[in-house]
Design a protein around this motif. Structure first.
Motif, PDB file in Angstrom:
ATOM      1  N   PRO A  53      47.064 -44.298  61.580  1.00 36.10           N
ATOM      2  CA  PRO A  53      47.590 -42.932  61.536  1.00 36.10           C
ATOM      3  C   PRO A  53      48.415 -42.641  60.290  1.00 36.10           C
ATOM      4  O   PRO A  53      49.644 -42.589  60.326  1.00 36.10           O
ATOM      5  CB  PRO A  53      48.441 -42.838  62.809  1.00 36.10           C
ATOM      6  N   ARG A  54      47.728 -42.426  59.178  1.00 38.03           N
ATOM      7  CA  ARG A  54      48.443 -42.077  57.959  1.00 38.03           C
ATOM      8  C   ARG A  54      47.579 -41.156  57.109  1.00 38.03           C
ATOM      9  O   ARG A  54      46.363 -41.055  57.301  1.00 38.03           O
ATOM     10  CB  ARG A  54      48.833 -43.317  57.161  1.00 38.03           C
ATOM     11  N   ARG A  59      46.762 -32.088  54.739  1.00 37.73           N
ATOM     12  CA  ARG A  59      45.422 -31.894  55.316  1.00 37.73           C
ATOM     13  C   ARG A  59      44.865 -33.211  55.848  1.00 37.73           C
ATOM     14  O   ARG A  59      44.294 -33.242  56.943  1.00 37.73           O
ATOM     15  CB  ARG A  59      44.472 -31.315  54.272  1.00 37.73           C
ATOM     16  N   VAL A  60      45.026 -34.282  55.096  1.00 38.49           N
ATOM     17  CA  VAL A  60      44.508 -35.568  55.557  1.00 38.49           C
ATOM     18  C   VAL A  60      45.258 -36.027  56.798  1.00 38.49           C
ATOM     19  O   VAL A  60      44.662 -36.594  57.721  1.00 38.49           O
ATOM     20  CB  VAL A  60      44.579 -36.617  54.438  1.00 38.49           C
ATOM     21  N   ARG A  61      46.559 -35.771  56.879  1.00 36.21           N
ATOM     22  CA  ARG A  61      47.305 -36.132  58.089  1.00 36.21           C
ATOM     23  C   ARG A  61      46.803 -35.342  59.290  1.00 36.21           C
ATOM     24  O   ARG A  61      46.669 -35.873  60.392  1.00 36.21           O
ATOM     25  CB  ARG A  61      48.810 -35.925  57.879  1.00 36.21           C
ATOM     26  N   VAL A 102      54.156 -40.321  54.905  1.00 31.65           N
ATOM     27  CA  VAL A 102      52.754 -40.718  54.862  1.00 31.65           C
ATOM     28  C   VAL A 102      52.187 -40.959  56.261  1.00 31.65           C
ATOM     29  O   VAL A 102      51.081 -40.536  56.574  1.00 31.65           O
ATOM     30  CB  VAL A 102      52.584 -41.990  54.003  1.00 31.65           C
ATOM     31  N   TYR A 103      52.967 -41.629  57.104  1.00 31.95           N
ATOM     32  CA  TYR A 103      52.488 -41.989  58.436  1.00 31.95           C
ATOM     33  C   TYR A 103      52.818 -40.900  59.446  1.00 31.95           C
ATOM     34  O   TYR A 103      53.868 -40.250  59.378  1.00 31.95           O
ATOM     35  CB  TYR A 103      53.094 -43.318  58.876  1.00 31.95           C
ATOM     36  N   SER A 326      37.581 -43.390  53.534  1.00 33.76           N
ATOM     37  CA  SER A 326      38.044 -43.150  54.907  1.00 33.76           C
ATOM     38  C   SER A 326      36.996 -42.410  55.723  1.00 33.76           C
ATOM     39  O   SER A 326      37.328 -41.600  56.590  1.00 33.76           O
ATOM     40  CB  SER A 326      39.353 -42.352  54.889  1.00 33.76           C
ATOM     41  N   GLY A 327      35.718 -42.681  55.430  1.00 29.96           N
ATOM     42  CA  GLY A 327      34.656 -41.957  56.112  1.00 29.96           C
ATOM     43  C   GLY A 327      34.688 -42.126  57.616  1.00 29.96           C
ATOM     44  O   GLY A 327      34.578 -41.146  58.363  1.00 29.96           O
ATOM     45  N   TYR A 328      34.862 -43.356  58.099  1.00 24.61           N
ATOM     46  CA  TYR A 328      34.942 -43.547  59.547  1.00 24.61           C
ATOM     47  C   TYR A 328      36.213 -42.921  60.108  1.00 24.61           C
ATOM     48  O   TYR A 328      36.178 -42.202  61.105  1.00 24.61           O
ATOM     49  CB  TYR A 328      34.902 -45.034  59.906  1.00 24.61           C
ATOM     50  N   ARG A 329      37.329 -43.184  59.468  1.00 22.91           N
ATOM     51  CA  ARG A 329      38.615 -42.719  59.990  1.00 22.91           C
ATOM     52  C   ARG A 329      38.666 -41.207  60.149  1.00 22.91           C
ATOM     53  O   ARG A 329      39.232 -40.687  61.114  1.00 22.91           O
ATOM     54  CB  ARG A 329      39.748 -43.192  59.064  1.00 22.91           C
ATOM     55  N   LEU A 330      38.056 -40.477  59.221  1.00 24.65           N
ATOM     56  CA  LEU A 330      38.142 -39.018  59.234  1.00 24.65           C
ATOM     57  C   LEU A 330      36.843 -38.340  59.668  1.00 24.65           C
ATOM     58  O   LEU A 330      36.772 -37.114  59.670  1.00 24.65           O
ATOM     59  CB  LEU A 330      38.534 -38.521  57.844  1.00 24.65           C
ATOM     60  N   ALA A 331      35.839 -39.115  60.067  1.00 23.84           N
ATOM     61  CA  ALA A 331      34.528 -38.539  60.375  1.00 23.84           C
ATOM     62  C   ALA A 331      34.567 -37.440  61.434  1.00 23.84           C
ATOM     63  O   ALA A 331      33.906 -36.405  61.276  1.00 23.84           O
ATOM     64  CB  ALA A 331      33.551 -39.636  60.783  1.00 23.84           C
ATOM     65  N   PRO A 332      35.293 -37.590  62.552  1.00 27.58           N
ATOM     66  CA  PRO A 332      35.306 -36.498  63.532  1.00 27.58           C
ATOM     67  C   PRO A 332      35.843 -35.188  62.959  1.00 27.58           C
ATOM     68  O   PRO A 332      35.303 -34.110  63.245  1.00 27.58           O
ATOM     69  CB  PRO A 332      36.216 -37.037  64.645  1.00 27.58           C
TER      70      PRO A 332
END
Length: 358
Positions: A53-54, A59-61, A102-103, A326-332
């Motif tokens: 979770p960072r 937007r990325v958060r 960041v987190y 971060s394709g997997y982390r942000l894919a949804p």
């Protein structure tokens, strides 16, 4: 295919979740997914699959929080999926306030005097414990998603898209089989294959670049309670891959503008010379057990945020990717943003349909 059809190019984790999002919002929409290889191949096949979770930007958060909730819900409903929770230790020289920028709050970072086994701290470094992490077998998750979608979605594996062309009220898709199809809308999720002639000119204005990604495998079996160790200053981590009984060391490798079709020869001296001194700095014992690894590529954006945007004035061709490793982390979240741009007829606000256990 008809003008109501949505075509997805790329059957990695992003492409599969785009297809799932379309069906969740508009169940009667015809969806076809093309991939030059197979489901969950490409960058997805070599992904470490780490979610934590960072995010470096707001937007990325926000995307991280959305994806965190998506995966938590998915794992709770379908415990057979290869999504594995684990703890987190952050090693950093930043103050707690700086890490808090960041987190996410759900990481619940707490200072600790405990140092993970086999790790030594450089002078000035401290440790924090955190929550909200998991890792996944990314190709297996993509394949599970695709398996559930097959009654509603057509997957055309081993079929390469050779051209994506504006045809007025629709998009013309030329295929390696010699056939030509049309679709009302297209989502491009090509991973690191940005320079493919079929869409190279379309994605050029994004100014995204392809970078080599490398990770080292360490032949030491993780203990049951080992968690991920994040080296914040270096943007690196040690991940205990319990299901395969070894560790993975991921670090930032600076080799840009790489052709993803040319990195299949494995580790080279340049990769090892960059990785092993850093690993040795934190854990000489693990560095001595480095025995192999993986090399692949990913697409990176200029602003280090995923690129989800229309590539044509009519908004019929959407790009979804350049997720900066971060394709997997942000894919949804990427999938949700991309499908939101499609403006599907009859779109509903219903939640995604539940998947059956894998």
């Amino acid at each position: 295919m008809t003008n109501s059809t949505v075509a997805v190019v790329g059957a990695g984790i992003v492409g599969c979740l785009v297809a799932r999002e379309v069906i969740s919002r508009a169940p009667d929409t015809p969806v076809v997914v093309f991939d030059r290889d197979g489901i969950g191949t490409g960058a997805s096949r070599r992904s470490a699959g780490l979610h934590f979770p960072r995010g470096a930007t707001e937007r990325v958060r926000q995307m991280t929080a959305y994806s965190h909730d998506f995966y938590a819900d998915l794992a709770a409903k379908h415990p057979a999926l290869p999504i594995h929770s684990l703890g987190m230790t952050v090693v950093a020289t930043e103050t707690a306030a700086q890490l808090g920028e960041v987190y996410l709050d759900r990481a619940a970072l707490t200072p600790t005097e405990t140092v993970p086994a086999d790790i030594r701290l450089p002078q000035g470094a401290r440790t924090w414990r955190g929550n909200g992490c998991h890792y996944a077998d990314v190709p297996a998750v993509a394949q599970a998603v695709a398996r559930e979608l097959r009654p509603h979605v057509t997957f055309r594996e081993g079929v390469r898209v050779t051209a994506v062309e504006d045809a007025g009220s629709e998009v013309l898709i030329r295929l390696s089989t010699g056939k030509t199809c049309t679709a009302g809308r297209v989502v491009l999720a090509p991973g690191p294959w940005l320079a493919d002639p079929a869409w190279r000119d379309l994605v050029a204005p994004l100014h995204a670049r392809v970078k080599k990604v490398a990770a080292i495998h360490i032949e030491q079996e993780p203990r049951r309670d080992d968690g991920v160790i994040v080296f914040q200053d270096e943007d690196a981590f040690l991940l205990p891959l319990r299901h395969s009984r070894h560790w993975l060391f991921s670090y930032t490798h600076q080799e840009w503008d790489v052709d993803p079709d040319t990195v299949s020869d494995g580790l080279d001296e340049k990769v090892l010379d960059a990785a092993l001194p850093l690993l040795h700095r934190y854990s000489p014992s693990l560095a001595e057990r480095a025995a192999g690894g993986r090399v692949f590529c990913d697409a990176y954006s200029a602003d280090r945020e995923p690129q989800v945007r229309a590539l044509d004035p009519a908004g019929r061709v959407i790009f979804a990717g350049a997720a900066n490793g971060s394709g997997y982390r942000l894919a949804p979240a990427i999938a949700a943003e991309a499908v939101g741009l499609l403006q599907l007829d009859g779109e509903t606000s219903q939640p995604p349909k539940e998947m059956s256990p894998a």
